[in-house]
Design a protein around this motif. Structure first.
Motif, PDB file in Angstrom:
ATOM      1  N   HIS A   1       3.290  10.125  -7.815  1.00  0.00           N
ATOM      2  CA  HIS A   1       4.613  10.531  -8.373  1.00  0.00           C
ATOM      3  C   HIS A   1       3.987  11.373  -9.737  1.00  0.00           C
ATOM      4  CE1 HIS A   1       7.924  10.017 -11.166  1.00  0.00           C
ATOM      5  NE2 HIS A   1       8.818   9.731 -10.344  1.00  0.00           N
ATOM      6  N   PRO A   2       5.046  12.266 -10.238  1.00  0.00           N
ATOM      7  CA  PRO A   2       4.406  13.315 -11.320  1.00  0.00           C
ATOM      8  C   PRO A   2       4.370  12.605 -12.733  1.00  0.00           C
ATOM      9  CG  PRO A   2       6.644  13.858 -10.532  1.00  0.00           C
ATOM     10  CD  PRO A   2       6.079  12.884  -9.410  1.00  0.00           C
ATOM     11  N   GLY A   3       5.312  11.434 -12.855  1.00  0.00           N
ATOM     12  CA  GLY A   3       5.402  10.869 -14.026  1.00  0.00           C
ATOM     13  C   GLY A   3       4.070   9.902 -14.490  1.00  0.00           C
ATOM     14  N   PRO A   4       4.600   9.506 -15.768  1.00  0.00           N
ATOM     15  CA  PRO A   4       3.203   8.546 -16.293  1.00  0.00           C
ATOM     16  C   PRO A   4       3.389   7.152 -15.815  1.00  0.00           C
ATOM     17  CG  PRO A   4       5.053   8.993 -17.996  1.00  0.00           C
ATOM     18  CD  PRO A   4       5.587   9.609 -16.643  1.00  0.00           C
ATOM     19  N   LEU A   5       3.016   6.844 -14.862  1.00  0.00           N
ATOM     20  CA  LEU A   5       3.249   5.490 -14.299  1.00  0.00           C
ATOM     21  C   LEU A   5       2.012   4.699 -14.260  1.00  0.00           C
ATOM     22  CD1 LEU A   5       5.522   6.490 -11.000  1.00  0.00           C
ATOM     23  CD2 LEU A   5       5.978   5.445 -13.183  1.00  0.00           C
ATOM     24  N   SER A   6       2.086   3.310 -14.496  1.00  0.00           N
ATOM     25  CA  SER A   6       0.928   2.392 -14.507  1.00  0.00           C
ATOM     26  C   SER A   6       1.551   1.099 -13.898  1.00  0.00           C
ATOM     27  CB  SER A   6       0.732   2.469 -16.047  1.00  0.00           C
ATOM     28  OG  SER A   6      -0.396   1.253 -16.229  1.00  0.00           O
ATOM     29  N   ALA A   7       0.467   0.713 -12.779  1.00  0.00           N
ATOM     30  CA  ALA A   7       0.950  -0.249 -12.314  1.00  0.00           C
ATOM     31  C   ALA A   7      -0.044  -1.494 -11.888  1.00  0.00           C
ATOM     32  CB  ALA A   7       1.235   0.139 -10.679  1.00  0.00           C
ATOM     33  N   LEU A   8       0.630  -2.796 -11.810  1.00  0.00           N
ATOM     34  CA  LEU A   8      -0.311  -4.132 -11.747  1.00  0.00           C
ATOM     35  C   LEU A   8      -0.114  -4.316 -10.372  1.00  0.00           C
ATOM     36  CD1 LEU A   8       1.057  -4.030 -14.888  1.00  0.00           C
ATOM     37  CD2 LEU A   8      -0.284  -6.020 -14.862  1.00  0.00           C
ATOM     38  N   ILE A   9      -0.997  -5.072  -9.552  1.00  0.00           N
ATOM     39  CA  ILE A   9      -1.009  -5.407  -8.384  1.00  0.00           C
ATOM     40  C   ILE A   9      -0.422  -6.920  -8.518  1.00  0.00           C
ATOM     41  CG2 ILE A   9      -2.144  -5.990  -6.142  1.00  0.00           C
ATOM     42  CD1 ILE A   9      -4.070  -3.686  -7.195  1.00  0.00           C
ATOM     43  N   GLU A  10       0.563  -7.291  -7.694  1.00  0.00           N
ATOM     44  CA  GLU A  10       1.171  -8.547  -7.844  1.00  0.00           C
ATOM     45  C   GLU A  10       0.331  -9.562  -6.880  1.00  0.00           C
ATOM     46  OE1 GLU A  10       5.261  -8.916  -6.320  1.00  0.00           O
ATOM     47  OE2 GLU A  10       5.304 -10.801  -7.245  1.00  0.00           O
ATOM     48  N   VAL A  11      -0.178 -10.542  -7.205  1.00  0.00           N
ATOM     49  CA  VAL A  11      -1.076 -11.583  -6.649  1.00  0.00           C
ATOM     50  C   VAL A  11      -0.279 -12.902  -6.383  1.00  0.00           C
ATOM     51  CG1 VAL A  11      -3.295 -12.851  -6.683  1.00  0.00           C
ATOM     52  CG2 VAL A  11      -3.117 -10.637  -7.560  1.00  0.00           C
ATOM     53  N   ASP A  12      -0.460 -13.096  -5.448  1.00  0.00           N
ATOM     54  CA  ASP A  12       0.165 -14.627  -4.661  1.00  0.00           C
ATOM     55  C   ASP A  12      -0.664 -15.836  -4.840  1.00  0.00           C
ATOM     56  OD1 ASP A  12       1.721 -16.799  -3.467  1.00  0.00           O
ATOM     57  OD2 ASP A  12       1.356 -15.657  -1.625  1.00  0.00           O
ATOM     58  N   VAL A  13      -0.491 -16.610  -5.911  1.00  0.00           N
ATOM     59  CA  VAL A  13      -1.334 -17.810  -5.885  1.00  0.00           C
ATOM     60  C   VAL A  13      -0.867 -19.121  -5.520  1.00  0.00           C
ATOM     61  CG1 VAL A  13      -2.626 -16.779  -8.024  1.00  0.00           C
ATOM     62  CG2 VAL A  13      -0.600 -18.309  -8.413  1.00  0.00           C
ATOM     63  N   GLY A  14       0.133 -18.960  -4.685  1.00  0.00           N
ATOM     64  CA  GLY A  14       0.812 -20.048  -3.779  1.00  0.00           C
ATOM     65  C   GLY A  14       2.134 -20.343  -3.934  1.00  0.00           C
ATOM     66  N   GLU A  15       2.876 -19.640  -4.546  1.00  0.00           N
ATOM     67  CA  GLU A  15       4.239 -19.674  -4.590  1.00  0.00           C
ATOM     68  C   GLU A  15       4.964 -19.116  -3.384  1.00  0.00           C
ATOM     69  OE1 GLU A  15       6.558 -17.454  -7.496  1.00  0.00           O
ATOM     70  OE2 GLU A  15       8.316 -18.994  -7.597  1.00  0.00           O
ATOM     71  N   HIS A  16       4.178 -18.066  -2.758  1.00  0.00           N
ATOM     72  CA  HIS A  16       4.773 -17.471  -1.781  1.00  0.00           C
ATOM     73  C   HIS A  16       5.937 -16.640  -1.742  1.00  0.00           C
ATOM     74  CE1 HIS A  16       1.308 -18.724   0.282  1.00  0.00           C
ATOM     75  NE2 HIS A  16       1.522 -20.045   0.306  1.00  0.00           N
TER      76      HIS A  16
ATOM     77  N   ALA B   1      -6.993  -2.365  -0.978  1.00  0.00           N
ATOM     78  CA  ALA B   1      -6.411  -1.119  -0.374  1.00  0.00           C
ATOM     79  C   ALA B   1      -5.265  -0.565  -1.399  1.00  0.00           C
ATOM     80  CB  ALA B   1      -5.931  -1.370   1.034  1.00  0.00           C
ATOM     81  N   ILE B   2      -4.328  -1.533  -1.836  1.00  0.00           N
ATOM     82  CA  ILE B   2      -3.685  -1.201  -2.751  1.00  0.00           C
ATOM     83  C   ILE B   2      -4.245  -0.485  -4.187  1.00  0.00           C
ATOM     84  CG2 ILE B   2      -1.722  -2.007  -4.490  1.00  0.00           C
ATOM     85  CD1 ILE B   2      -1.401  -4.403  -2.174  1.00  0.00           C
ATOM     86  N   ALA B   3      -5.323  -1.102  -4.460  1.00  0.00           N
ATOM     87  CA  ALA B   3      -6.045  -0.622  -5.665  1.00  0.00           C
ATOM     88  C   ALA B   3      -6.579   0.798  -5.353  1.00  0.00           C
ATOM     89  CB  ALA B   3      -7.050  -1.588  -5.931  1.00  0.00           C
ATOM     90  N   ALA B   4      -7.168   0.906  -4.417  1.00  0.00           N
ATOM     91  CA  ALA B   4      -7.598   2.310  -3.969  1.00  0.00           C
ATOM     92  C   ALA B   4      -6.457   3.250  -3.725  1.00  0.00           C
ATOM     93  CB  ALA B   4      -8.433   2.075  -2.513  1.00  0.00           C
ATOM     94  N   ALA B   5      -5.397   2.818  -3.445  1.00  0.00           N
ATOM     95  CA  ALA B   5      -4.337   3.809  -3.256  1.00  0.00           C
ATOM     96  C   ALA B   5      -3.698   4.158  -4.649  1.00  0.00           C
ATOM     97  CB  ALA B   5      -3.237   3.274  -2.662  1.00  0.00           C
TER      98      ALA B   5
ATOM     99  N   VAL C   1       0.678  -1.257   0.028  1.00  0.00           N
ATOM    100  CA  VAL C   1      -0.078  -0.156   0.026  1.00  0.00           C
ATOM    101  C   VAL C   1       0.992   1.255  -0.121  1.00  0.00           C
ATOM    102  CG1 VAL C   1      -1.608   1.297   1.272  1.00  0.00           C
ATOM    103  CG2 VAL C   1      -2.098  -1.177   1.200  1.00  0.00           C
ATOM    104  N   ALA C   2       1.883   1.159   0.911  1.00  0.00           N
ATOM    105  CA  ALA C   2       2.803   2.444   0.941  1.00  0.00           C
ATOM    106  C   ALA C   2       3.435   2.578  -0.485  1.00  0.00           C
ATOM    107  CB  ALA C   2       3.855   2.234   2.010  1.00  0.00           C
ATOM    108  N   VAL C   3       3.979   1.578  -1.198  1.00  0.00           N
ATOM    109  CA  VAL C   3       4.330   1.929  -2.574  1.00  0.00           C
ATOM    110  C   VAL C   3       3.540   2.373  -3.575  1.00  0.00           C
ATOM    111  CG1 VAL C   3       5.620   0.920  -4.372  1.00  0.00           C
ATOM    112  CG2 VAL C   3       6.215   0.293  -2.127  1.00  0.00           C
ATOM    113  N   ALA C   4       2.193   1.883  -3.477  1.00  0.00           N
ATOM    114  CA  ALA C   4       0.895   2.116  -4.497  1.00  0.00           C
ATOM    115  C   ALA C   4       0.992   3.725  -4.056  1.00  0.00           C
ATOM    116  CB  ALA C   4      -0.127   1.290  -3.893  1.00  0.00           C
ATOM    117  N   ARG C   5       0.943   4.190  -2.898  1.00  0.00           N
ATOM    118  CA  ARG C   5       0.511   5.658  -2.612  1.00  0.00           C
ATOM    119  C   ARG C   5       1.741   6.425  -3.426  1.00  0.00           C
ATOM    120  NH1 ARG C   5      -0.296   4.035   3.183  1.00  0.00           N
ATOM    121  NH2 ARG C   5      -2.396   3.858   3.289  1.00  0.00           N
ATOM    122  N   ALA C   6       3.026   5.760  -3.438  1.00  0.00           N
ATOM    123  CA  ALA C   6       4.105   6.683  -3.902  1.00  0.00           C
ATOM    124  C   ALA C   6       3.861   6.569  -5.359  1.00  0.00           C
ATOM    125  CB  ALA C   6       5.199   5.937  -3.428  1.00  0.00           C
ATOM    126  N   ILE C   7       3.380   5.611  -5.888  1.00  0.00           N
ATOM    127  CA  ILE C   7       3.248   5.438  -7.320  1.00  0.00           C
ATOM    128  C   ILE C   7       2.204   6.571  -7.821  1.00  0.00           C
ATOM    129  CG2 ILE C   7       2.136   4.017  -9.335  1.00  0.00           C
ATOM    130  CD1 ILE C   7       3.491   1.794  -7.672  1.00  0.00           C
TER     131      ILE C   7
END
Lengths: 358, 358
Positions: B115-130, B143-147, B106-112
């Motif tokens: 940021h003034p630049g043209p950033l675009s982010a995907l949320i990393e999902v854990d499906v079992g590799e951990h 929460a990350i999506a909202a941020a 979440v904290a990184v999502a807020r920083a993204i």
């Protein structure tokens, strides 16, 4: 610029620790009058480090022809390229007068003798590691010397099996075997009428622990410059003497676990500390940004290509910078293009290039 | 120039096998209408390979910012940098419009978002590799999506635990888990009112063995391009489909043993084939100069920095050229500056550079 400004992962080399490690080895070799240190540059692969480890263009050892060429261009004209030569590589070596080569093969010795260039070769002797070399009492020793003729420069061995030692006494015992084997080979060659100028042995542990080097002309060692967790455990130096670390950033976190951006490429997959009788340090230990173990025992337990999974860690924000002490400094350094140099603090006082490739 | 003229060790890439591996994966992904392949360039790190694997500047995946920058300069403007981003790296990414980043914090999502630049982010999902990622049902996903707000580009996962599979059925089962997890995450985000443009999953095994990819927009995979002994053993491809080998010279010989100039740097110390249920191929298998297993089963049992010790070998003269099939192609390639390219024969038809470092 400070360690906070560098892209991660990258190598950090502490100049103060490096200088101290160099002084330690120099003092160990100075115990043996008439014996010179021929530092092995396979770990550092760096001209600036060579200037500290082998001042005044002094003799050096190299592990690749790329190193030989680069150090030759930098003024190092007394080298041993310490990997068995092939006939196909002789032309490259012949362009570098003063780069001595090694062989343990009669056919190759004939090719060396027949080559038109200024070649000079040592015979590789096996004192028990059973990697390369002929035994000190092997008939092949004399046959190779005869084939080399006046191109015989001496004999060379490496007691790499010293790494199996777990005490100073073990190291001293292997050093004694190394010494006995190489001097035996030199004696046999001299008895057969050959000139044997160079009698070369060494590994970091045996260089430090040899009780006598009578009859030896030089000692080779390399990993002592930077040190690592494996060498610390086998007694070559203390943990605090590790000069090389990998600067990394936290890229993920969950309870007790930090995900770092130093993975299998940045650290290597070397698992030297998994050897019997040692404390398993995984793929490295995680220290703080000042290179101190203030976080407790944090071990990189898994290493993916660009991810290191550190366990036993306190919770830290993403982006936190840390330093990883390597298992095997030669291999960890190998994936990096150079060193960010510090001197006990966080200020970057230089950037030194490495000579990678072959 | 032929393979007889190259300095050893070096990488040899067989173009014909590479093309066949690319076609095989393209066909596997084409089974799923509407799903595109976003090749992962972490293995190849090479613009020429990218042009074959992702023609027309098509979407790609990268593992370092150095790759992102080099491929962006080469015209690849739709990328995912698939290692969790840190706030400190955002400036470098912002200079590369079209390079998507990933986060699970979440904290990184807020920083993204800030940021003034043209950033675009995907949320990393854990499906079992951990390794990294939030669980599909984790509150943090929302929460990350909202941020991230409008900078949310989608969701991404990697079922790296597919590598523990030992049969097609195992791979298909992991692929089903990967599919269920990433589509569940996408559904939850959409139910919460978010736009989820990209639904990305993949690993070479799951990409090949997935039975359904309904709701997925793209598949990522990388190691399939070159293949290796580990992937061959887990069924990703056949032994004959390994496109990448290390050209090496015999530098020493004794009965049953050859010493090669491909050691721990040239091969890496990866021991993937030592995993449970697999045939242990040491540090690689030694094939002949044509890349065929005509010597029988010759295994690199020990790997020193510049020496590989191959056992089970016939006696061969020093200087004989051989090719080593790697355990883990991504790590073996990492120490080399480029590829000598052949197409089924010994003629070198090109030299392609790699993008190493960070």
């Amino acid at each position: 610029m400070t360690l906070d400004d560098l892209p991660t992962p990258c190598l950090v080399l502490d100049l103060g620790i490096l200088r101290q490690n160099l002084a330690h080895m120099a003092a160990a070799v100075a115990r043996h009058p008439g014996v010179v240190l021929r530092p092995h540059l396979k770990t550092a692969k760096c001209v600036e480090v060579a200037r500290l480890a082998a001042p005044d263009g002094g003799p050096v050892t190299v592990s690749t022809l790329a190193e030989a060429e680069a150090f030759w261009a930098a003024g190092y004209h007394d080298q041993i390229y310490a990997v068995g030569i092939t006939p196909q590589k002789l032309d490259r070596v012949a362009a570098l007068p003063g780069v001595n080569i090694i062989t343990d093969d009669v056919a190759v010795a004939r090719a060396i003798a027949a080559h038109p260039g200024p070649l000079s070769a040592l015979i590789e002797v096996d004192v028990g590691e059973h990697r390369g070399g002929v035994g000190p009492d092997d008939d092949a020793l004399l046959a190779i010397a005869a084939a080399l003729g006046p191109r015989l420069a001496g004999v060379i061995t490496h007691a790499g099996h010293s790494y199996a030692g777990r005490s100073d006494a073990d190291m001293a015992a292997t050093a004694a075997i190394e010494h006995a084997g190489i001097t035996r080979a030199a004696t046999r060659l001299r008895d057969a009428g050959h000139q044997v100028g160079i009698v070369s042995l060494g590994s970091s542990p045996t260089a430090l622990h040899a009780r006598t080097l009578a009859g030896v002309t030089e000692v080779r060692a390399g990993v002592y410059m930077f040190g690592d967790l494996f060498q610390a455990q086998i007694g070559t130096h203390a943990d605090a003497d590790i000069a090389l670390t990998v600067l990394t950033s936290v890229v993920g976190r969950r309870p007790g676990v930090l995900l770092l951006d130093a993975g299998a490429i940045a650290l290597s997959k070397d698992r030297s500390t998994a050897a019997p009788g040692l404390r398993d340090d995984g793929f490295g230990l995680v220290w703080d940004l000042d290179g101190k173990p203030s976080l407790g025992r944090v071990v990189i337990e898994r290493a993916y290509q660009e991810h290191g999974v550190a366990v036993g860690a306190p919770d830290l924000p993403i982006g936190t910078r840390l330093r990883v002490a390597p298992n095997h400094t030669c291999l960890t350094a190998a994936a990096h293009e150079g060193y960010a140099v510090v001197d006990g603090g966080r200020e970057v006082i230089g950037t030194w290039a490495r000579i990678n490739g072959w």
